[in-house]
Design a protein around this motif. Sequence first.
Motif, PDB file in Angstrom:
ATOM      1  N   SER A   1       0.805  -1.227   0.000  1.00  0.00           N
ATOM      2  CA  SER A   1       0.000   0.000   0.000  1.00  0.00           C
ATOM      3  C   SER A   1       0.833   1.270   0.000  1.00  0.00           C
ATOM      4  CB  SER A   1      -0.954   0.003   1.207  1.00  0.00           C
ATOM      5  OG  SER A   1      -0.241   0.218   2.406  1.00  0.00           O
ATOM      6  N   HIS A   2       2.162   1.135   0.033  1.00  0.00           N
ATOM      7  CA  HIS A   2       2.982   2.359   0.076  1.00  0.00           C
ATOM      8  C   HIS A   2       4.429   2.052  -0.307  1.00  0.00           C
ATOM      9  CE1 HIS A   2       3.515   6.497   2.040  1.00  0.00           C
ATOM     10  NE2 HIS A   2       4.752   6.147   1.734  1.00  0.00           N
ATOM     11  N   CYS A   3       4.837   2.581  -1.472  1.00  0.00           N
ATOM     12  CA  CYS A   3       6.238   2.457  -1.871  1.00  0.00           C
ATOM     13  C   CYS A   3       6.608   3.660  -2.726  1.00  0.00           C
ATOM     14  CB  CYS A   3       6.476   1.156  -2.639  1.00  0.00           C
ATOM     15  SG  CYS A   3       5.517   1.035  -4.169  1.00  0.00           S
ATOM     16  N   HIS A   4       7.918   3.821  -2.942  1.00  0.00           N
ATOM     17  CA  HIS A   4       8.420   4.977  -3.700  1.00  0.00           C
ATOM     18  C   HIS A   4       9.260   4.482  -4.871  1.00  0.00           C
ATOM     19  CE1 HIS A   4       7.027   7.833  -0.664  1.00  0.00           C
ATOM     20  NE2 HIS A   4       7.448   6.981   0.246  1.00  0.00           N
ATOM     21  N   LEU A   5       8.576   4.106  -5.950  1.00  0.00           N
ATOM     22  CA  LEU A   5       9.273   3.552  -7.116  1.00  0.00           C
ATOM     23  C   LEU A   5      10.079   4.591  -7.874  1.00  0.00           C
ATOM     24  CD1 LEU A   5       6.439   1.239  -8.547  1.00  0.00           C
ATOM     25  CD2 LEU A   5       8.292   0.630  -6.958  1.00  0.00           C
TER      26      LEU A   5
ATOM     27  N   GLY B   1      -1.567  12.421  -1.015  1.00  0.00           N
ATOM     28  CA  GLY B   1      -0.485  12.259  -0.061  1.00  0.00           C
ATOM     29  C   GLY B   1       0.786  11.792  -0.753  1.00  0.00           C
ATOM     30  N   GLU B   2       1.958  11.564  -0.042  1.00  0.00           N
ATOM     31  CA  GLU B   2       1.790  11.527   1.370  1.00  0.00           C
ATOM     32  C   GLU B   2       1.893  12.918   1.970  1.00  0.00           C
ATOM     33  OE1 GLU B   2       5.708   8.987   1.843  1.00  0.00           O
ATOM     34  OE2 GLU B   2       5.082   9.716   3.805  1.00  0.00           O
ATOM     35  N   THR B   3       1.072  13.098   3.002  1.00  0.00           N
ATOM     36  CA  THR B   3       1.015  14.360   3.705  1.00  0.00           C
ATOM     37  C   THR B   3       1.038  14.054   5.196  1.00  0.00           C
ATOM     38  OG1 THR B   3      -0.303  16.370   3.977  1.00  0.00           O
ATOM     39  CG2 THR B   3      -1.525  14.318   3.689  1.00  0.00           C
TER      40      THR B   3
ATOM     41  N   MET C   1      -3.112   5.810   8.029  1.00  0.00           N
ATOM     42  CA  MET C   1      -1.927   6.269   8.752  1.00  0.00           C
ATOM     43  C   MET C   1      -0.816   5.322   8.310  1.00  0.00           C
ATOM     44  SD  MET C   1      -3.493   8.573  10.471  1.00  0.00           S
ATOM     45  CE  MET C   1      -2.382   9.211  11.712  1.00  0.00           C
ATOM     46  N   HIS C   2       0.092   5.823   7.471  1.00  0.00           N
ATOM     47  CA  HIS C   2       1.053   4.911   6.860  1.00  0.00           C
ATOM     48  C   HIS C   2       2.292   4.719   7.731  1.00  0.00           C
ATOM     49  CE1 HIS C   2       4.926   6.018   4.980  1.00  0.00           C
ATOM     50  NE2 HIS C   2       4.565   7.240   5.258  1.00  0.00           N
ATOM     51  N   CYS C   3       2.968   3.596   7.534  1.00  0.00           N
ATOM     52  CA  CYS C   3       4.189   3.254   8.270  1.00  0.00           C
ATOM     53  C   CYS C   3       4.017   3.561   9.755  1.00  0.00           C
ATOM     54  CB  CYS C   3       5.388   4.022   7.697  1.00  0.00           C
ATOM     55  SG  CYS C   3       6.979   3.341   8.209  1.00  0.00           S
TER      56      CYS C   3
ATOM     57  N   THR D   1       5.575  -1.584   2.252  1.00  0.00           N
ATOM     58  CA  THR D   1       7.029  -1.673   2.412  1.00  0.00           C
ATOM     59  C   THR D   1       7.650  -0.325   2.752  1.00  0.00           C
ATOM     60  OG1 THR D   1       7.376  -1.294   0.054  1.00  0.00           O
ATOM     61  CG2 THR D   1       7.292  -3.602   0.805  1.00  0.00           C
ATOM     62  N   ASP D   2       7.058   0.800   2.220  1.00  0.00           N
ATOM     63  CA  ASP D   2       7.704   2.119   2.266  1.00  0.00           C
ATOM     64  C   ASP D   2       9.077   2.032   1.581  1.00  0.00           C
ATOM     65  OD1 ASP D   2       7.649   4.829   2.685  1.00  0.00           O
ATOM     66  OD2 ASP D   2       8.179   4.739   4.812  1.00  0.00           O
ATOM     67  N   ALA D   3       9.199   1.091   0.644  1.00  0.00           N
ATOM     68  CA  ALA D   3      10.450   0.920  -0.110  1.00  0.00           C
ATOM     69  C   ALA D   3      10.816   2.245  -0.780  1.00  0.00           C
ATOM     70  CB  ALA D   3      10.247  -0.160  -1.177  1.00  0.00           C
TER      71      ALA D   3
HETATM   72 ZN    ZN Z   1       6.575   7.182   2.082  1.00  0.00          ZN
END
Ligand code: ZN
Length: 267
Positions: free
Chosen positions: A5-9, A90-92, A151-153, A201-203
């Motif tokens: 649900s959250h990564c930075h490719l 987001g992300e915010t 609410m991520h990570c 992952t927040d990769a």
């Molecule tokens: Zn992030």
Amino acid sequence: MFVDSHCHLSFPELAGDLPGVLSRMRENRVVAALNVCTTLPEFDVVLPVAEREPDIYASVGVHPDNSDTPEPTVDRLCELARHPKVVAIGETGLDYYRLTEPLEWQRERFRVHIRAARAAGKPLIIHTRAASADTIRLMQEEGATQAGGVMHCFTESLDVARAAMDLGFYVSFSGIVTFKSARELQEVARAVPLERMLIETDAPYLAPVPFRGKRNEPAFVPNVAIKIAELKAVTVETVAAATTENFFHLFNILPQIVNAKAPIELQ
Ligand SMILES: [Zn+2]
Ligand SMILES: [Zn+2]
């Protein structure tokens, strides 16, 4: 089936190896990933990946850590969020860990994102670090419940998780929950019901055990699910099914477009 649900490719650690990152993700039965935007200029790189790849979705937003970057307006965010593959704002959020007061600009930017999410009818991806009381307060003041989100990570206390869930938000756990040192967070994960949970992952950061310290990528998200399953004494399949269903529900993704080759106009 798993979902990241959250990564930075678009971050350099992953952008140079995108075909490999995507093929390893698919081999690991990770059926979708949300590629999260952190500045407006970055959106020009984030969106094309989502347009090209059927299982990649995009968000639009400006991260609270980015002080020297074009400031978003409600109108601009809404305009960019109109694309059907842009499923979140987001992300915010607020981050008092990296930057110090005066941070009124950060709070104002967060308010702008919440207003945009309400206006666009898209959920929020919220980052909070060393700022949970103000984060929850601003969510309440700006009516974030109307947009919903995640609410991520998540690394805060169970009280903060409960406050977010009371506002209708989901709580997303990253590889941090797999760390030996994360005892308190593991208790939080045990207490958050699967119906309100996402995994990520927040990769390229925060790779889960057994990849800790290495470059992270969406293919590793099953390791987060394995840890949650162990904590909750349920099967990995149960965690995978719940978090995947929550993802598609929260981000309003219709099952038929998951495998579509091109984005489909929803409105
Ligand atoms: Zn992030
Ligand atoms: Zn974040």
